[in-house]
Design a protein around this motif. Structure first.
Motif, PDB file in Angstrom:
ATOM      1  N   ARG A 185       0.838  -1.195   0.000  1.00 17.47           N
ATOM      2  CA  ARG A 185       0.000   0.000   0.000  1.00 17.47           C
ATOM      3  C   ARG A 185       0.875   1.248   0.000  1.00 17.47           C
ATOM      4  O   ARG A 185       1.987   1.237   0.532  1.00 17.47           O
ATOM      5  N   SER A 186       0.343   2.317  -0.561  1.00 18.52           N
ATOM      6  CA  SER A 186       1.074   3.586  -0.568  1.00 18.52           C
ATOM      7  C   SER A 186       0.638   4.450   0.607  1.00 18.52           C
ATOM      8  O   SER A 186      -0.547   4.502   0.960  1.00 18.52           O
ATOM      9  N   HIS A 187       1.617   5.089   1.233  1.00 19.93           N
ATOM     10  CA  HIS A 187       1.383   6.070   2.297  1.00 19.93           C
ATOM     11  C   HIS A 187       2.197   7.301   1.933  1.00 19.93           C
ATOM     12  O   HIS A 187       3.366   7.417   2.288  1.00 19.93           O
TER      13      HIS A 187
ATOM     14  N   LEU B 265      -2.237   1.283  -4.663  1.00 20.63           N
ATOM     15  CA  LEU B 265      -1.452   2.512  -4.694  1.00 20.63           C
ATOM     16  C   LEU B 265      -2.329   3.701  -5.029  1.00 20.63           C
ATOM     17  O   LEU B 265      -3.202   3.618  -5.916  1.00 20.63           O
ATOM     18  N   ASP B 266      -2.117   4.795  -4.311  1.00 22.66           N
ATOM     19  CA  ASP B 266      -2.794   6.073  -4.594  1.00 22.66           C
ATOM     20  C   ASP B 266      -4.312   5.919  -4.622  1.00 22.66           C
ATOM     21  O   ASP B 266      -4.998   6.493  -5.463  1.00 22.66           O
ATOM     22  N   GLY B 267      -4.833   5.112  -3.700  1.00 20.68           N
ATOM     23  CA  GLY B 267      -6.279   4.964  -3.589  1.00 20.68           C
ATOM     24  C   GLY B 267      -6.897   3.996  -4.564  1.00 20.68           C
ATOM     25  O   GLY B 267      -8.102   3.744  -4.503  1.00 20.68           O
TER      26      GLY B 267
ATOM     27  N   ARG C  14       8.904   3.183  -4.992  1.00 17.25           N
ATOM     28  CA  ARG C  14       8.221   2.752  -6.217  1.00 17.25           C
ATOM     29  C   ARG C  14       9.185   2.093  -7.195  1.00 17.25           C
ATOM     30  O   ARG C  14       8.777   1.271  -8.017  1.00 17.25           O
TER      31      ARG C  14
ATOM     32  N   SER D 190       4.543   9.207  -0.169  1.00 18.35           N
ATOM     33  CA  SER D 190       5.590   8.780  -1.106  1.00 18.35           C
ATOM     34  C   SER D 190       6.152   7.413  -0.752  1.00 18.35           C
ATOM     35  O   SER D 190       6.957   6.851  -1.494  1.00 18.35           O
TER      36      SER D 190
END
Length: 403
Positions: A156-158, A188-190, A235, A160
């Motif tokens: 998951r993204s938090h 990623l990014d929602g 990333r 950056s």
């Protein structure tokens, strides 16, 4: 180790070396020396202790065997996937556990060559070439179904940062690995992108590797679980695009770098061992070639071994970039199923000594059985082959009543 010149391997060897210079054959002669020396010497000890065969891996790394696919400009041998298949099969004749580590390593090398990201790709390839870096993959989970659906490992993204959490099981080569490609469901990014491979350093403080499993076969293959707790990544650590995981798994299946090679080597090693035993050329054995049952069994087994190698030669020749994954899947099914039958039959051929742990045949039997269970298991492969059969135009048309 060999009872005789293994002419039954000739077609397979030729298929693996197609298009390569004569220098490749010279290198494989050097590989034979390492296998017949270091790998054979460590095989029994490694099987007994379950510890990774580090001496063998070091000797193979010094020879350049871990970089057989790596291009010359990175320090590798540049011999390609066919040569890698031949290395795995040849090493498996002596120690299937060592060969299993190599096989999964070669899958990581192939994935790195095709999909590695700039910040780490070149360094990893140079490490593979020198043997200082071994790769492993982490695909399997307790609850996943066919085609690795229902992955619970999450990336998951938090902001950056990317955070990886989850647990993977039955990761071969993990005990010796310096880099692991982990398959995770990616959000990623929602948005939800799907399964993605990500490069993980096993020394990361959020990575916890279990003790090696007490396996029945392939005991020294360094197979273990890995827990991932808040592993922070960038990333650029993605292997391929987000959501490309299943496509990359398909890329792996375009070549025969699968457990069928371990089965092939185990069957050949078992046949050679049996020949040494029934001719009394292995210590503490007596000649038994006067018995009609022994002679008949040897003849039948030789034909089965030759058949497996002939099928392997066809599979290697039919594989490559863009090939249908069903070709390599069929090879894995044929080789592992045949190896189970061959090793089981040879135990009876050599008599009661075949059931003693002090002789190598029982190890061959356990290793052969393990290849049938290794992912994808033979039951799953049969399902895939049938799906392919029923969704292609290869089935005959019924143009008249055939009842």
């Amino acid at each position: 180790m060999n009872f005789s010149h293994q002419t039954y391997r000739d077609q397979f060897v030729a298929a693996c070396l197609t298009g390569l210079p004569d220098t490749a054959e010279n290198w494989f002669r050097r590989l034979d020396d390492v296998v017949n020396g270091v790998v054979v010497a460590e095989a029994v000890e490694a099987d007994t202790t379950g510890e990774p065969p580090l001496r063998s891996l070091t000797a193979l790394g010094d020879l350049g065997a871990l970089g057989v696919q790596v291009p010359v400009e990175y320090g590798g041998l540049g011999l390609g996937d066919g040569a890698a298949c031949l290395v795995v099969e040849r090493v498996a004749q002596a120690c299937a556990s060592t060969a299993a580590i190599l096989m999964f390593h070669y899958q990581v090398v192939r994935r790195t060559l095709a999909f590695g990201a700039d910040p780490w790709r070149d360094d990893d390839l140079r490490g593979f070439a020198t043997g200082s870096l071994i790769g492993a993959s982490a695909w399997t989970e307790k609850a996943t179904t066919k085609n690795k659906e229902n992955l619970q490992t999450r990336l998951r993204s938090h902001g950056s940062r990317l955070i990886l959490d989850g647990e993977k099981t039955f990761c071969t080569g993990l005990s010796a690995a310096g880099v692991v490609h982990v398959l995770a469901e990616t959000e990623l990014d929602g948005g939800r992108q799907g399964a993605t491979f990500v490069r993980v350093d096993p020394k990361d403080p959020g990575v916890r590797i279990s003790a090696a499993y007490p396996l029945l076969g392939l005991r020294a293959s360094g197979t273990a679980s890995v827990e991932l707790h808040g592993v922070e990544l960038a990333r650029t650590d993605l292997v391929g695009e987000p959501g490309s995981g299943r496509r990359l798994m398909g890329h792996n299946h375009e070549v025969c770098l699968n457990p069928g090679l371990l089965a092939l080597g185990a069957a050949a090693g078992a046949f050679e061992d049996a020949c040494l035993m029934v001719t009394g050329r292995m210590p503490d054995t007596q000649p038994r070639t006067g018995a009609e049952q022994v002679r008949a069994s040897l003849a039948d087994t030789l034909v089965r071994v030759e058949t497996s190698y002939a099928y392997a030669a066809l599979a290697v020749a039919g594989c490559g970039e863009g090939a249908s994954p069903v070709v390599s899947s069929k090879f894995k099914l044929q080789a592992s199923a045949a190896a189970e039958e061959i090793t089981g039959e040879l135990l009876h051929t050599v008599g009661s000594r075949g059931f003693l742990g002090s002789f190598p045949l029982e190890r061959r039997l356990r290793d052969a059985r393990a290849t049938a269970l290794m992912g994808p298991s033979n039951s799953l492969i049969r399902d895939r082959i049938t799906d392919h059969l029923l969704t292609t135009d290869t089935l005959p048309e019924a143009d008249h009543d055939q009842r």
